[in-house]
Scaffold this motif. Sequence first.
Motif, PDB file in Angstrom:
ATOM      1  N   VAL A  63      -3.558 -12.175   0.818  1.00  0.00           N
ATOM      2  CA  VAL A  63      -4.923 -12.554   0.461  1.00  0.00           C
ATOM      3  C   VAL A  63      -5.800 -11.308   0.516  1.00  0.00           C
ATOM      4  CG1 VAL A  63      -6.929 -13.969   1.061  1.00  0.00           C
ATOM      5  CG2 VAL A  63      -4.624 -14.868   1.435  1.00  0.00           C
ATOM      6  N   TYR A  64      -6.417 -10.981  -0.607  1.00  0.00           N
ATOM      7  CA  TYR A  64      -7.314  -9.835  -0.657  1.00  0.00           C
ATOM      8  C   TYR A  64      -8.542 -10.129   0.208  1.00  0.00           C
ATOM      9  CZ  TYR A  64     -10.018  -5.940  -2.493  1.00  0.00           C
ATOM     10  OH  TYR A  64     -10.758  -4.774  -2.609  1.00  0.00           O
ATOM     11  N   ILE A  65      -8.949  -9.155   1.024  1.00  0.00           N
ATOM     12  CA  ILE A  65     -10.085  -9.377   1.923  1.00  0.00           C
ATOM     13  C   ILE A  65     -11.239  -8.409   1.670  1.00  0.00           C
ATOM     14  CG2 ILE A  65      -8.730 -10.471   3.743  1.00  0.00           C
ATOM     15  CD1 ILE A  65      -8.784  -7.729   5.214  1.00  0.00           C
ATOM     16  N   GLY A  66     -11.086  -7.543   0.690  1.00  0.00           N
ATOM     17  CA  GLY A  66     -12.152  -6.600   0.357  1.00  0.00           C
ATOM     18  C   GLY A  66     -11.822  -5.184   0.776  1.00  0.00           C
ATOM     19  N   ASN A  67     -12.578  -4.246   0.234  1.00  0.00           N
ATOM     20  CA  ASN A  67     -12.428  -2.815   0.565  1.00  0.00           C
ATOM     21  C   ASN A  67     -11.001  -2.305   0.418  1.00  0.00           C
ATOM     22  OD1 ASN A  67     -15.163  -2.624   1.085  1.00  0.00           O
ATOM     23  ND2 ASN A  67     -14.930  -2.996   3.265  1.00  0.00           N
ATOM     24  N   GLY A  68     -10.289  -2.819  -0.583  1.00  0.00           N
ATOM     25  CA  GLY A  68      -8.937  -2.341  -0.849  1.00  0.00           C
ATOM     26  C   GLY A  68      -7.886  -2.850   0.119  1.00  0.00           C
ATOM     27  N   SER A  69      -8.215  -3.845   0.926  1.00  0.00           N
ATOM     28  CA  SER A  69      -7.289  -4.357   1.948  1.00  0.00           C
ATOM     29  C   SER A  69      -6.894  -5.795   1.671  1.00  0.00           C
ATOM     30  CB  SER A  69      -7.938  -4.287   3.328  1.00  0.00           C
ATOM     31  OG  SER A  69      -8.215  -2.949   3.685  1.00  0.00           O
ATOM     32  N   PHE A  70      -5.729  -6.165   2.188  1.00  0.00           N
ATOM     33  CA  PHE A  70      -5.277  -7.542   2.079  1.00  0.00           C
ATOM     34  C   PHE A  70      -4.575  -7.953   3.361  1.00  0.00           C
ATOM     35  CE2 PHE A  70      -1.664  -5.063   0.792  1.00  0.00           C
ATOM     36  CZ  PHE A  70      -0.526  -5.800   1.067  1.00  0.00           C
ATOM     37  N   ALA A  71      -4.642  -9.249   3.644  1.00  0.00           N
ATOM     38  CA  ALA A  71      -3.971  -9.831   4.798  1.00  0.00           C
ATOM     39  C   ALA A  71      -2.677 -10.461   4.306  1.00  0.00           C
ATOM     40  CB  ALA A  71      -4.854 -10.878   5.460  1.00  0.00           C
ATOM     41  N   HIS A  72      -1.614 -10.316   5.099  1.00  0.00           N
ATOM     42  CA  HIS A  72      -0.321 -10.874   4.696  1.00  0.00           C
ATOM     43  C   HIS A  72       0.572 -10.998   5.917  1.00  0.00           C
ATOM     44  CE1 HIS A  72       1.870  -6.849   4.592  1.00  0.00           C
ATOM     45  NE2 HIS A  72       0.600  -6.516   4.762  1.00  0.00           N
ATOM     46  N   SER A  73       1.651 -11.751   5.754  1.00  0.00           N
ATOM     47  CA  SER A  73       2.638 -11.855   6.821  1.00  0.00           C
ATOM     48  C   SER A  73       3.805 -10.947   6.463  1.00  0.00           C
ATOM     49  CB  SER A  73       3.115 -13.301   6.989  1.00  0.00           C
ATOM     50  OG  SER A  73       3.989 -13.378   8.093  1.00  0.00           O
TER      51      SER A  73
END
Length: 160
Positions: free
Chosen positions: A112-122
Amino acid sequence: MEGDYVLKKKLTAAVLGLTLMFSMGTSVFAQSSLNHVVNSTIGVSYKTGGTTTKGFDCSGFTRYVYQKLGVSIPRQSSAQFKIGTAVSKSNLRAGDLVFFNTTGAGVSHVGVYIGNGSFAHSSSSKGVTISKLSNSYFANRYIGAKRVMSTAKYKAAVYN
């Protein structure tokens, strides 16, 4: 000993959450429902087929996040890739799904993209974590992104 492990895990999650919050600067994401759901899962272990906070695989994680935001999506990353509207990397917004080919056989990882070029993932090696799309491993395996939240759901997830 087990208590030390749990404490270390909670401390790691708190530090990652704070890092994420401060790295977002003045972004509204820092106070959002999406942020709350993601931060509550940081450090949860990877588990093949996992769909709960006892352990997630990548698509179980994204499905969990979306369920918490009131959006139903399919269980598998390949099925998740078939829904929504394609979004260019330059137009990503918090809440978009980002997809990767980590096996050489098509869509095999999602976050899941979270902004500022970062994403959350498992991650299979780190559990739920935050990574940069610019990380060479992910940049070389990036397939695309999909927007599956309606504008109303997006506003509720990111501005609440």
